[in-house]
Design a protein around this motif. Structure first.
Motif, short mmCIF file in Angstrom:
data_model
loop_
_atom_site.label_atom_id
_atom_site.label_comp_id
_atom_site.label_asym_id
_atom_site.label_seq_id
_atom_site.Cartn_x
_atom_site.Cartn_y
_atom_site.Cartn_z
N PHE A 266 -15.58 -3.86 -5.71
CA PHE A 266 -14.63 -3.24 -6.26
C PHE A 266 -13.53 -2.78 -4.96
N VAL A 267 -13.81 -2.41 -3.96
CA VAL A 267 -13.12 -2.02 -2.76
C VAL A 267 -11.98 -3.22 -2.40
N GLY A 268 -12.49 -4.20 -2.28
CA GLY A 268 -11.42 -5.54 -2.16
C GLY A 268 -10.79 -5.69 -3.19
N LEU A 269 -11.08 -5.41 -4.53
CA LEU A 269 -10.17 -5.63 -5.61
C LEU A 269 -9.08 -4.57 -5.58
N LEU A 270 -9.64 -3.38 -5.16
CA LEU A 270 -8.47 -2.27 -5.27
C LEU A 270 -7.55 -2.30 -4.41
N ALA A 271 -8.00 -2.86 -2.98
CA ALA A 271 -6.99 -3.13 -1.87
C ALA A 271 -5.95 -4.05 -2.27
N LEU A 272 -6.54 -5.10 -2.96
CA LEU A 272 -5.51 -6.07 -3.44
C LEU A 272 -4.45 -5.57 -4.52
N ILE A 273 -4.90 -4.73 -5.62
CA ILE A 273 -4.08 -4.26 -6.42
C ILE A 273 -2.98 -3.37 -5.71
N MET A 274 -3.70 -2.48 -4.93
CA MET A 274 -2.79 -1.67 -4.54
C MET A 274 -1.63 -2.17 -3.43
N ALA A 275 -2.21 -3.08 -2.75
CA ALA A 275 -1.23 -3.83 -1.56
C ALA A 275 -0.16 -4.46 -2.63
N VAL A 276 -0.58 -5.25 -3.45
CA VAL A 276 0.52 -6.06 -4.38
C VAL A 276 1.50 -5.05 -4.95
N SER A 277 1.03 -3.92 -5.53
CA SER A 277 1.84 -3.10 -6.11
C SER A 277 2.55 -2.33 -5.17
N THR A 278 2.34 -1.99 -4.03
CA THR A 278 3.20 -1.49 -2.91
C THR A 278 4.34 -2.48 -2.66
N VAL A 279 3.94 -3.76 -2.48
CA VAL A 279 5.01 -4.58 -2.14
C VAL A 279 5.97 -4.84 -3.18
N LEU A 280 5.39 -5.09 -4.42
CA LEU A 280 6.60 -5.06 -5.64
C LEU A 280 7.26 -4.05 -5.80
N ILE A 281 6.86 -2.64 -5.51
CA ILE A 281 7.73 -1.34 -5.75
C ILE A 281 8.67 -1.34 -4.60
N LEU A 282 8.11 -1.66 -3.25
CA LEU A 282 9.20 -1.67 -2.20
C LEU A 282 10.40 -2.67 -2.19
N VAL A 283 9.81 -3.98 -2.48
CA VAL A 283 10.74 -5.16 -2.58
C VAL A 283 11.82 -5.00 -3.73
N LEU A 284 11.31 -4.78 -4.99
CA LEU A 284 12.02 -4.71 -6.30
C LEU A 284 12.90 -3.57 -6.31
N GLY A 285 12.14 -2.44 -5.74
CA GLY A 285 12.86 -1.26 -5.96
C GLY A 285 13.97 -1.11 -4.70
N GLY A 286 13.58 -1.56 -3.63
CA GLY A 286 14.58 -1.63 -2.47
C GLY A 286 15.96 -2.43 -2.99
N PHE A 287 15.48 -3.65 -3.55
CA PHE A 287 16.52 -4.44 -3.93
C PHE A 287 17.35 -4.05 -5.01
N TYR A 288 16.89 -3.15 -6.16
CA TYR A 288 17.53 -2.46 -7.12
C TYR A 288 18.47 -1.21 -6.50
N ILE A 289 18.00 -0.65 -5.71
CA ILE A 289 18.71 0.56 -5.08
C ILE A 289 19.90 -0.04 -4.51
N ALA A 290 19.57 -1.28 -3.64
CA ALA A 290 20.57 -1.89 -2.79
C ALA A 290 21.75 -2.49 -3.71
N SER A 291 21.44 -2.97 -4.89
CA SER A 291 22.51 -3.58 -6.06
C SER A 291 23.27 -2.34 -6.40
N LYS A 292 22.67 -1.06 -6.61
CA LYS A 292 23.63 -0.02 -6.94
C LYS A 292 24.53 0.38 -5.94
N ILE A 293 24.19 0.38 -4.84
CA ILE A 293 24.70 0.82 -3.57
C ILE A 293 25.95 -0.16 -3.17
N THR A 294 25.57 -1.36 -3.38
CA THR A 294 26.55 -2.50 -3.04
C THR A 294 27.68 -2.70 -4.16
#
Length: 467
Positions: free
Chosen positions: A310-338
């Motif tokens: 379970f530790v490995g599975l949760l690390a995977l889920i949290m890592a992928v979630s973190t990347v998706l939030i930072l990438v997609l969220g960052g691009f979304y805010i960048a689109s609003k700014i630009t």
């Protein structure tokens, strides 16, 4: 084959195919086919060893110690996807297609994520949730036997390189990350292709139905496997050395979202998950990490024990979630700014993420070469070919000099950030909008850099001591 002598044309000095040693090797189908055939025999031999002699080091040493780290991770950021050039499965699939049914692949199966999904599901998810199972030679042999059979069946039924394009687990990974490297396949333009070539021999020769004469114009080699059939058909093909990450600094006339998703998903699944699970997970603060705490709780609450983790599975889920939030969220805010559409921001700036995983992974691969891969490969081959050889690791993981390889994540972060800044120009914004948009679009790069610094601090400078 069209000859330069007929056209009074001189090849460029940076074109590798100008020089005899390269023209007679990577530009020679007979030579390449010999290499591919030998590698195919080696793969089949390794599969047989894994199936009938499970307790061996050859099968795992070949696939996980040689093919993956050296033919993929080390070559891609420098030489592009030259592994595809000599890939035994690619060679097998092309030969099978020659005697096959040559049907057109159904539209429903023309999905760039089929092979990629198999890579994520059969390898990475399995690796984290059932640790150790793929280090077993028997399961490793089964995995590669599966893909060998898929290559045979798909290639017998369908034409145009269907296996390599859609079903190979690295069929989309290799060409996507090949953009980071120095090498580029294309053709000479004037006077050859523009004025003299009415029928592009290179395109007719390509078993994947691609046109190398368009690669430069499109700033994309698409899913080219560097099979070099085109170079055999016309001397107008060139394989040149360019500036590092050449195509990533140029605008993409036809940007492909699948390339960007390959960068995003593998950044989460490989890079950040490995940092969470193996980097911080083997540090002095491992028992304070949320995926460790919750993973152990789930292990106890469900009563599900090893080999499930379970530790490995949760690390995977949290890592992928973190990347998706930072990438997609960052691009979304960048689109609003630009003030630019989100899709435009995603397709222009997403390419800047290419170096993070592939260059950053060099740290792990180079470190492990000295502590694991070297002796596993040599001893595995010695066992398989009955050689009286046995070697020890070149280094211990606690050797201080190995820390020099931690420079690669910093290079990856810098290079990705630099490409991101350059690609901001394609949005045609300036001043504060450009700077603010850049900061948010680079959220994952900033996080990656910070995580690298934090991991090194915890391991070596926090006062906790080295675990």
């Amino acid at each position: 084959m069209r000859k330069f002598a007929e056209l009074h044309f001189e090849k460029e000095n940076r074109d590798f195919l100008k020089y005899g040693i390269f023209r007679n090797t990577i530009g020679n189908q007979k030579f390449l086919n010999i290499v591919r055939f030998v590698l195919l025999l080696l793969v089949l031999y390794a599969i047989a060893w894994g199936l009938f002699s499970p307790k061996n080091h050859f099968t795992t040493g070949l696939f996980w110690g040689l093919f993956w780290p050296f033919f993929m991770v080390i070559t891609l950021p420098f030489f592009g996807n030259i592994f595809c050039m000599i890939c035994p499965h690619g060679f097998l699939s092309r030969k099978i297609t020659e005697i096959g049914l040559k049907k057109n692949l159904p539209k429903a199966l023309k999905n760039p994520y089929i092979g990629f999904g198999l890579l994520i599901g059969l390898y990475w998810v399995t690796l984290y949730t059932f640790p150790g199972i793929l280090r077993n030679s028997f399961t490793t042999a089964l995995l590669f036997l599966f893909f060998t059979l898929v290559a045979v069946v798909v290639s017998y039924l369908y034409s145009n390189g269907a296996y390599c394009k859609y079903f190979c687990p690295i069929g989309r990974v290799a060409p996507a990350f090949a953009r980071v490297g120095f090498m580029w396949l294309s053709s000479y333009s004037k006077p050859l292709c523009d004025d003299k070539c009415d029928k592009p021999d290179c395109a007719f020769a390509c078993p994947y139905k691609m046109n190398p004469s368009k690669f430069e114009k499109n700033n994309s080699m698409s899913t080219c496997t560097l099979c070099m059939e085109c170079a055999d058909s016309c001397e107008g093909i060139k394989y040149s050395i360019k500036r590092w990450s050449y195509s990533l600094f140029r605008k993409m006339p036809k940007p492909q979202s699948w390339e960007i998703w390959v960068y995003i998903i593998l950044l989460g699944v490989i890079t950040i998950t490995m940092r969470f699970h193996h980097g911080l997970g083997h540090s002095p603060i491992k028992n304070e990490l949320p995926w460790v705490i919750w993973g152990k709780w789930l292990q106890q609450a469900t009563g599900i024990g090893k080999p499930f983790d379970f530790v490995g599975l949760l690390a995977l889920i949290m890592a992928v979630s973190t990347v998706l939030i930072l990438v997609l969220g960052g691009f979304y805010i960048a689109s609003k700014i630009t003030g630019k559409p989100y899709k435009e921001v995603f397709l222009n700036l997403g390419y800047a993420l290419a170096p993070l995983m592939i260059i950053g992974s060099l740290s792990h691969v180079t470190h492990f070469f000295f502590t694991h891969y070297y002796h596993e490969i040599i001893n595995g081959f010695a066992q398989a070919f009955f050689l009286d050889i046995k070697v020890e690791p070149l280094a211990d993981r606690r050797d201080a000099w190995l820390r020099i390889f931690y420079v690669f994540p910093f290079i990856a972060a810098f290079w990705s950030g630099y490409i991101m800044w350059k690609r901001m120009d394609f949005l045609e914004v300036k001043g504060f909008k450009k700077f603010a948009g850049y900061i948010f679009a680079s959220a994952i790069i900033i996080f990656y850099f910070g995580l690298t610094v934090f991991q090194l601090y915890i391991r070596y400078f926090s006062g906790h001591g080295h675990h």
